[in-house]
Motif scaffolding. Structure first.
Motif, PDB file in Angstrom:
ATOM      1  N   GLY A   1       2.527   0.119 -13.059  1.00 40.57           N
ATOM      2  CA  GLY A   1       3.015  -0.596 -11.877  1.00 40.57           C
ATOM      3  C   GLY A   1       2.069  -0.468 -10.696  1.00 40.57           C
ATOM      4  N   VAL A   2       1.435   0.692 -10.570  1.00 38.75           N
ATOM      5  CA  VAL A   2       0.474   0.901  -9.486  1.00 38.75           C
ATOM      6  C   VAL A   2      -0.781   0.071  -9.727  1.00 38.75           C
ATOM      7  CG1 VAL A   2      -0.947   2.610  -8.281  1.00 38.75           C
ATOM      8  CG2 VAL A   2       1.376   3.191  -8.970  1.00 38.75           C
ATOM      9  N   ILE A   3      -1.168  -0.070 -10.974  1.00 34.59           N
ATOM     10  CA  ILE A   3      -2.359  -0.868 -11.294  1.00 34.59           C
ATOM     11  C   ILE A   3      -2.162  -2.309 -10.835  1.00 34.59           C
ATOM     12  CG2 ILE A   3      -3.754  -1.807 -13.183  1.00 34.59           C
ATOM     13  CD1 ILE A   3      -3.249   0.910 -14.629  1.00 34.59           C
ATOM     14  N   GLY A   4      -0.959  -2.851 -11.025  1.00 35.38           N
ATOM     15  CA  GLY A   4      -0.671  -4.207 -10.557  1.00 35.38           C
ATOM     16  C   GLY A   4      -0.779  -4.323  -9.050  1.00 35.38           C
ATOM     17  N   ILE A   5      -0.270  -3.325  -8.333  1.00 37.76           N
ATOM     18  CA  ILE A   5      -0.356  -3.338  -6.871  1.00 37.76           C
ATOM     19  C   ILE A   5      -1.812  -3.207  -6.427  1.00 37.76           C
ATOM     20  CG2 ILE A   5       0.234  -2.054  -4.769  1.00 37.76           C
ATOM     21  CD1 ILE A   5       2.929  -1.396  -6.109  1.00 37.76           C
TER      22      ILE A   5
ATOM     23  N   CYS B   1       5.267   9.982  -6.806  1.00 35.33           N
ATOM     24  CA  CYS B   1       6.424  10.165  -7.678  1.00 35.33           C
ATOM     25  C   CYS B   1       5.976  10.476  -9.107  1.00 35.33           C
ATOM     26  CB  CYS B   1       7.301   8.921  -7.656  1.00 35.33           C
ATOM     27  SG  CYS B   1       8.775   9.041  -8.681  1.00 35.33           S
ATOM     28  N   PHE B   2       5.035   9.707  -9.607  1.00 33.91           N
ATOM     29  CA  PHE B   2       4.544   9.918 -10.968  1.00 33.91           C
ATOM     30  C   PHE B   2       3.933  11.304 -11.109  1.00 33.91           C
ATOM     31  CE2 PHE B   2       1.302   9.739 -14.266  1.00 33.91           C
ATOM     32  CZ  PHE B   2       2.046   9.266 -15.338  1.00 33.91           C
ATOM     33  N   TRP B   3       3.055  11.664 -10.167  1.00 40.04           N
ATOM     34  CA  TRP B   3       2.397  12.971 -10.233  1.00 40.04           C
ATOM     35  C   TRP B   3       3.390  14.107 -10.028  1.00 40.04           C
ATOM     36  CZ3 TRP B   3      -2.140  11.206  -6.662  1.00 40.04           C
ATOM     37  CH2 TRP B   3      -3.035  10.441  -7.424  1.00 40.04           C
ATOM     38  N   HIS B   4       4.387  13.889  -9.188  1.00 39.03           N
ATOM     39  CA  HIS B   4       5.404  14.910  -8.939  1.00 39.03           C
ATOM     40  C   HIS B   4       6.206  15.180 -10.208  1.00 39.03           C
ATOM     41  CE1 HIS B   4       9.254  16.472  -7.247  1.00 39.03           C
ATOM     42  NE2 HIS B   4       8.435  17.114  -6.427  1.00 39.03           N
ATOM     43  N   GLU B   5       6.514  14.130 -10.954  1.00 45.55           N
ATOM     44  CA  GLU B   5       7.329  14.265 -12.153  1.00 45.55           C
ATOM     45  C   GLU B   5       6.521  14.582 -13.406  1.00 45.55           C
ATOM     46  OE1 GLU B   5       9.644  10.687 -12.309  1.00 45.55           O
ATOM     47  OE2 GLU B   5      10.810  11.243 -10.544  1.00 45.55           O
TER      48      GLU B   5
ATOM     49  N   TYR C   1       0.841  -1.200   0.000  1.00 46.97           N
ATOM     50  CA  TYR C   1       0.000   0.000   0.000  1.00 46.97           C
ATOM     51  C   TYR C   1       0.878   1.253   0.000  1.00 46.97           C
ATOM     52  CZ  TYR C   1      -3.455   3.464   1.403  1.00 46.97           C
ATOM     53  OH  TYR C   1      -4.250   4.586   1.450  1.00 46.97           O
ATOM     54  N   GLU C   2       1.886   1.273   0.856  1.00 46.02           N
ATOM     55  CA  GLU C   2       2.765   2.430   0.940  1.00 46.02           C
ATOM     56  C   GLU C   2       3.590   2.600  -0.334  1.00 46.02           C
ATOM     57  OE1 GLU C   2       4.905   1.944   4.621  1.00 46.02           O
ATOM     58  OE2 GLU C   2       3.165   2.611   5.796  1.00 46.02           O
ATOM     59  N   LEU C   3       3.979   1.494  -0.964  1.00 45.73           N
ATOM     60  CA  LEU C   3       4.692   1.577  -2.237  1.00 45.73           C
ATOM     61  C   LEU C   3       3.796   2.190  -3.305  1.00 45.73           C
ATOM     62  CD1 LEU C   3       7.126   1.020  -4.044  1.00 45.73           C
ATOM     63  CD2 LEU C   3       6.240  -1.311  -4.363  1.00 45.73           C
ATOM     64  N   ALA C   4       2.533   1.798  -3.332  1.00 49.77           N
ATOM     65  CA  ALA C   4       1.592   2.375  -4.300  1.00 49.77           C
ATOM     66  C   ALA C   4       1.470   3.882  -4.095  1.00 49.77           C
ATOM     67  CB  ALA C   4       0.224   1.705  -4.186  1.00 49.77           C
ATOM     68  N   ILE C   5       1.414   4.317  -2.848  1.00 52.58           N
ATOM     69  CA  ILE C   5       1.352   5.760  -2.550  1.00 52.58           C
ATOM     70  C   ILE C   5       2.618   6.446  -3.077  1.00 52.58           C
ATOM     71  CG2 ILE C   5       1.377   7.477  -0.697  1.00 52.58           C
ATOM     72  CD1 ILE C   5      -1.127   6.292  -0.109  1.00 52.58           C
ATOM     73  N   CYS C   6       3.778   5.879  -2.766  1.00 54.52           N
ATOM     74  CA  CYS C   6       5.040   6.472  -3.212  1.00 54.52           C
ATOM     75  C   CYS C   6       5.107   6.540  -4.738  1.00 54.52           C
ATOM     76  CB  CYS C   6       6.227   5.673  -2.679  1.00 54.52           C
ATOM     77  SG  CYS C   6       6.504   5.862  -0.910  1.00 54.52           S
TER      78      CYS C   6
END
Length: 92
Positions: A74-78, A59-63, A50-55
Motif C-alpha cells: 500500500g505504501v508503494i502505491g502512495i 504501523c508496519f514496522w511497529h507490528e 505523505y502523512e498516510l505513508a508515514i503512518c
C-alpha cells in the motif's frame, strides 16, 4: 506527527511508554520515503498522502519489528503517486 501515528495505531495519546520508539520510526519512515524519491515538503493537496505513508510504514514496522527492510504494498502505491504526481512544493 506523533499524535497522528498514535491515532493510526490506536494508541491512547496519554500512553507515552513507546513515544521515543515511535518518533524514531517516524524519522526512519521519512528517510525511507526520501530514499524512494519522495520528499517531506509536499503541497497541501498531497500532504495527507505523505502523512498516510508515514503512518503506514510506522504501523508496519511497529507490528513487524523483525521485517524493518520491507515496504508494504500500500505504501508503494502512495510512493508512486507522490513521485509521479508532482506533489512536491517548488522552492523559490
Amino acid at each position: 506527527m506523533l499524535d497522528k501515528v498514535k491515532n493510526y495505531l490506536i494508541i491512547p495519546l496519554e500512553f507515552d511508554d513507546e513515544d521515543q520508539f515511535l518518533v524514531d520510526l517516524i524519522e526512519a519512515a521519512k528517510i525511507e520515503l526520501a530514499a524512494t524519491g519522495v520528499r517531506e515538503k509536499q503541497t497541501e493537496q498531497f500532504k495527507a498522502l505523505y502523512e498516510l505513508a508515514i503512518c503506514m510504514l510506522v504501523c508496519f514496522w511497529h507490528e513487524h519489528r523483525d521485517e524493518q527492510g520491507n515496504i508494504p504494498p500500500g505504501v508503494i502505491g502512495i510512493v508512486n503517486q507522490l513521485r509521479y504526481s508532482g506533489g512536491e512544493e517548488v522552492e523559490d
